[in-house]
Design a protein around this motif. Structure first.
Motif, PDB file in Angstrom:
ATOM      1  N   GLY A 295      96.068 -80.506  -7.508  1.00  0.00           N
ATOM      2  CA  GLY A 295      96.532 -79.458  -6.599  1.00  0.00           C
ATOM      3  C   GLY A 295      95.466 -78.398  -6.394  1.00  0.00           C
TER       4      GLY A 295
ATOM      5  N   ASP B 141     108.236 -79.775  -2.172  1.00  0.00           N
ATOM      6  CA  ASP B 141     108.483 -78.907  -3.327  1.00  0.00           C
ATOM      7  C   ASP B 141     108.004 -77.493  -3.052  1.00  0.00           C
TER       8      ASP B 141
ATOM      9  N   GLY C 185     104.470 -73.339  -9.083  1.00  0.00           N
ATOM     10  CA  GLY C 185     104.891 -74.141  -7.945  1.00  0.00           C
ATOM     11  C   GLY C 185     103.678 -74.806  -7.311  1.00  0.00           C
ATOM     12  N   LYS C 186     102.647 -73.983  -7.089  1.00  0.00           N
ATOM     13  CA  LYS C 186     101.442 -74.447  -6.420  1.00  0.00           C
ATOM     14  C   LYS C 186     100.507 -75.131  -7.418  1.00  0.00           C
ATOM     15  N   GLY C 187      99.839 -76.146  -6.966  1.00  0.00           N
ATOM     16  CA  GLY C 187      98.845 -76.803  -7.812  1.00  0.00           C
ATOM     17  C   GLY C 187      97.537 -76.024  -7.811  1.00  0.00           C
TER      18      GLY C 187
ATOM     19  N   PRO D 230     102.728 -79.643 -11.210  1.00  0.00           N
ATOM     20  CA  PRO D 230     103.054 -78.640 -10.188  1.00  0.00           C
ATOM     21  C   PRO D 230     104.388 -78.971  -9.522  1.00  0.00           C
ATOM     22  N   GLY D 231     104.885 -78.023  -8.736  1.00  0.00           N
ATOM     23  CA  GLY D 231     106.114 -78.284  -7.982  1.00  0.00           C
ATOM     24  C   GLY D 231     107.327 -77.615  -8.583  1.00  0.00           C
TER      25      GLY D 231
ATOM     26  N   ASP E 122     104.924 -70.076  -3.521  1.00  0.00           N
ATOM     27  CA  ASP E 122     105.225 -71.079  -4.536  1.00  0.00           C
ATOM     28  C   ASP E 122     105.684 -70.443  -5.846  1.00  0.00           C
TER      29      ASP E 122
END
Lengths: 284, 284
Positions: free
Chosen positions: A11, A38, B8-10, B167-168, B196
């Motif tokens: 990511g 997501d 949330g974010k990579g 992530p996610g 995110d």
């Protein structure tokens, strides 16, 4: 129509920033799909305005009627997801919706309810139509939601006589990535010259090849570590994979994002011309 | 303490934080689990000596044609469309199979048994003074949660555990988060980071896991993430500025705490902030 996906394995390598710029460069000839259901971000830099919202019901979730339950314990024994809690209630997060408990319950005390798994949207942006989604928090079935929005994107691109379907893939190599990749005409893997970037690049390329999607590689922040960049070059050469772009570290990536714009609209210098080269190569 | 490092974010720095935290506190005999089984990276910074490798599989159906009468019940009960019954054949679409066991349990002819189908490996070993465990999903496999669960099952229960999450905000993270008593959300001060972080925070709220925030590269963007933390009563535990040394060491797979002493002090400070915040959260 060409179907193009951007993926990365790791990511944060710059997928969304690049695809936002590609959309701007395509000048309305592409339909965009944000496959990162997501944590969807493409709408943030394309000035998206939602014109259509849809609920996404795909999974079911078990519900136990306490009145008819005689506490025989069979559901608890059978459930492989530890979703039956003591007192015979359902852990809604753990339940996969397989319905085994519902079929097996001798009392017929368990039913399966529809579960709202997320929402998906069609938006108009300054650079064409965007199909995106928001998976419910802590939900599963992200792959199915990706398939839904991808099909919608394809339908809109065909109906509108567009030249490109552009999919922004999620990080990783699991189900939403596979749903974004399979059947694409070409994939661009965005990587960075770090140990993680190189490691994840090799794994995502394996997935692309597994699904028979031709791959090109773009090395972002290529000046961060020149040894790692040349490692990537030689790996790609060995595997016969074209490196179609190298972009040095530049703060305009963040500045463009803060201005909520694709980079090529924000900055008209070297970085933009490099991105344009990547786009021309990727789409050809 | 079971600490989840999530975002949330990579690409926000989860692995950097997880690895350096664990190394900085090595005297505590910390256990580090890399649950990002799609793209595991922590081992690249630790070069562990593995003492065990276990193949992990999920149970998928196998049909005994001497008993099957092609009644179609298995396909009917499968909620994931992983079975298709033809005139003289039962097709198993194993990439769709969740391993729930419904088909085998409900087959009237008892013609289905389950076989283990490999999806990846769990490796365990030592690095510096750390116990290290991670999983590797085989490229092309869609379903990571069973492998994540296997990594967690391989861990000792009586140890300070740091978990590097994928992530996610969907099922893989939820699997990684189960049983954790505090979550450090790693983000960056950009519109993508903020969007995110919001999703990740909603996830931990839904899971009931108390959380705090670490802003990485805190000086590259704007103050919207900090405002978000203040407005939501989300403790902001630490800010790490952009640092070229850190980025270059990261690129080469070198944990910064082993090279620059001041970073060891910083990561110890981060650890103590987390411990204190967890205590406050537990009193509530």
């Amino acid at each position: 129509m060409k179907k193009l996906a951007i993926v990365s394995g790791k990511g944060g390598t710059g997928k969304t920033s690049l695809i936002g710029s590609f959309a701007a460069l395509a000048g309305g000839s592409a339909v965009l799909v944000d496959g990162d259901v997501d944590a969807a971000n493409l709408s943030l830099i394309t000035g998206a305005k939602i014109v259509e919202s849809n609920d996404f019901y795909v999974s079911k979730v078990a519900a136990i009627d306490q009145e008819s339950c005689n506490a025989c314990n069979l559901c608890l024994e059978l459930c492989r997801f530890d979703a039956i809690k003591t007192g015979y209630s359902i852990d809604l997060i753990a339940c996969e919706g397989c319905a085994l408990c519902c079929y097996a319950c001798p009392q017929g005390a368990i039913k399966m309810d529809d579960k709202l798994s997320g929402q998906w949207f069609v938006s108009e942006t300054a650079y064409g139509t965007l199909v995106h989604a928001r998976l419910g928090i802590a939900e599963e079935n992200s792959g199915k939601l990706v398939t839904v929005i991808r099909n919608k994107g394809e339908e809109l691109a065909l109906a509108g006589g567009k030249d490109y379907l552009l999919i922004d893939g999620p990080p990783g190599i699991g189900c939403p990535v596979i749903a974004s990749l399979s059947g694409m005409d070409r994939a661009l893997v965005v990587t960075e010259p770090t140990v993680s970037g190189v490691h994840d690049l090799k794994r995502i390329i394996e997935v692309c090849l597994h699904f028979k999607v031709p791959v090109g590689v773009c090395i972002n922040r290529c000046d961060l570590d020149e040894d790692k960049t040349s490692d990537i070059d030689s790996y790609c050469q060995e595997e016969n994979i074209p490196v179609i772009g190298k972009i040095p570290y530049n703060q305009s990536f963040v500045h463009a994002m803060l201005s909520k714009m694709p980079l090529v609209k924000y900055d008209h210098g070297l970085i933009s011309s490099l991105i344009e080269e990547v786009w021309d190569n990727f789409r050809s | 303490m079971k600490l989840l490092i999530a975002s949330g974010k990579g690409g926000t720095g989860k692995t950097t934080v997880a690895v350096n935290l664990a190394l900085a506190m090595a005297e505590k005999k910390i256990q580090l689990l890399d649950c990002d089984v799609e793209e595991p990276n922590a081992h690249l910074f630790l070069n562990p000596e593995y003492s065990s490798e276990v193949e992990i599989g999920i149970p998928v159906p196998s049909v005994d044609y001497s008993k099957c009468n092609f009644c179609g019940r298995c396909a009917e009960v499968c909620m994931f469309n992983a079975l298709a019954v033809l005139k003289d054949q039962v097709m198993v679409l194993r990439e769709l199979c969740h391993g729930c066991g419904s088909c085998a349990y409900l087959c009237p002819q008892k013609a289905i048994h389950e076989i283990e189908c490999p999806i990846g490996q769990v490796e365990a070993g030592k690095a510096y003074q750390l116990d290290f465990i991670h999983g590797r999903l085989n490229p092309g496999e869609a379903m990571s949660p069973p492998l994540i669960n296997a990594v967690k099952k391989a861990a000792a229960v009586d140890r300070i555990t740091i978990i590097d999450a994928p992530p996610g905000t969907s099922c893989p993270v939820v699997s990684a988060a189960a049983g954790c008593d505090y979550c450090l959300l790693v983000t960056e001060p950009t519109p993508f980071g903020l969007n995110d972080l919001d999703l990740a925070y909603q996830m931990v709220l839904k899971l009931g896991t108390p959380a705090g925030v670490l802003i990485n590269r805190c000086d590259i963007g704007d103050c919207a993430v900090e405002d978000y933390c203040n407005n939501n009563g989300l403790p902001l535990l630490y800010k790490i500025p952009w640092d070229m040394d850190l980025a270059r060491l990261y690129a080469r797979g070198e944990p910064v705490v082993l090279h620059i002493p001041v970073w060891k002090d910083r990561f110890r400070e981060i650890f103590f902030h987390i411990q204190a915040a967890r205590k406050v959260a537990m009193r509530r």
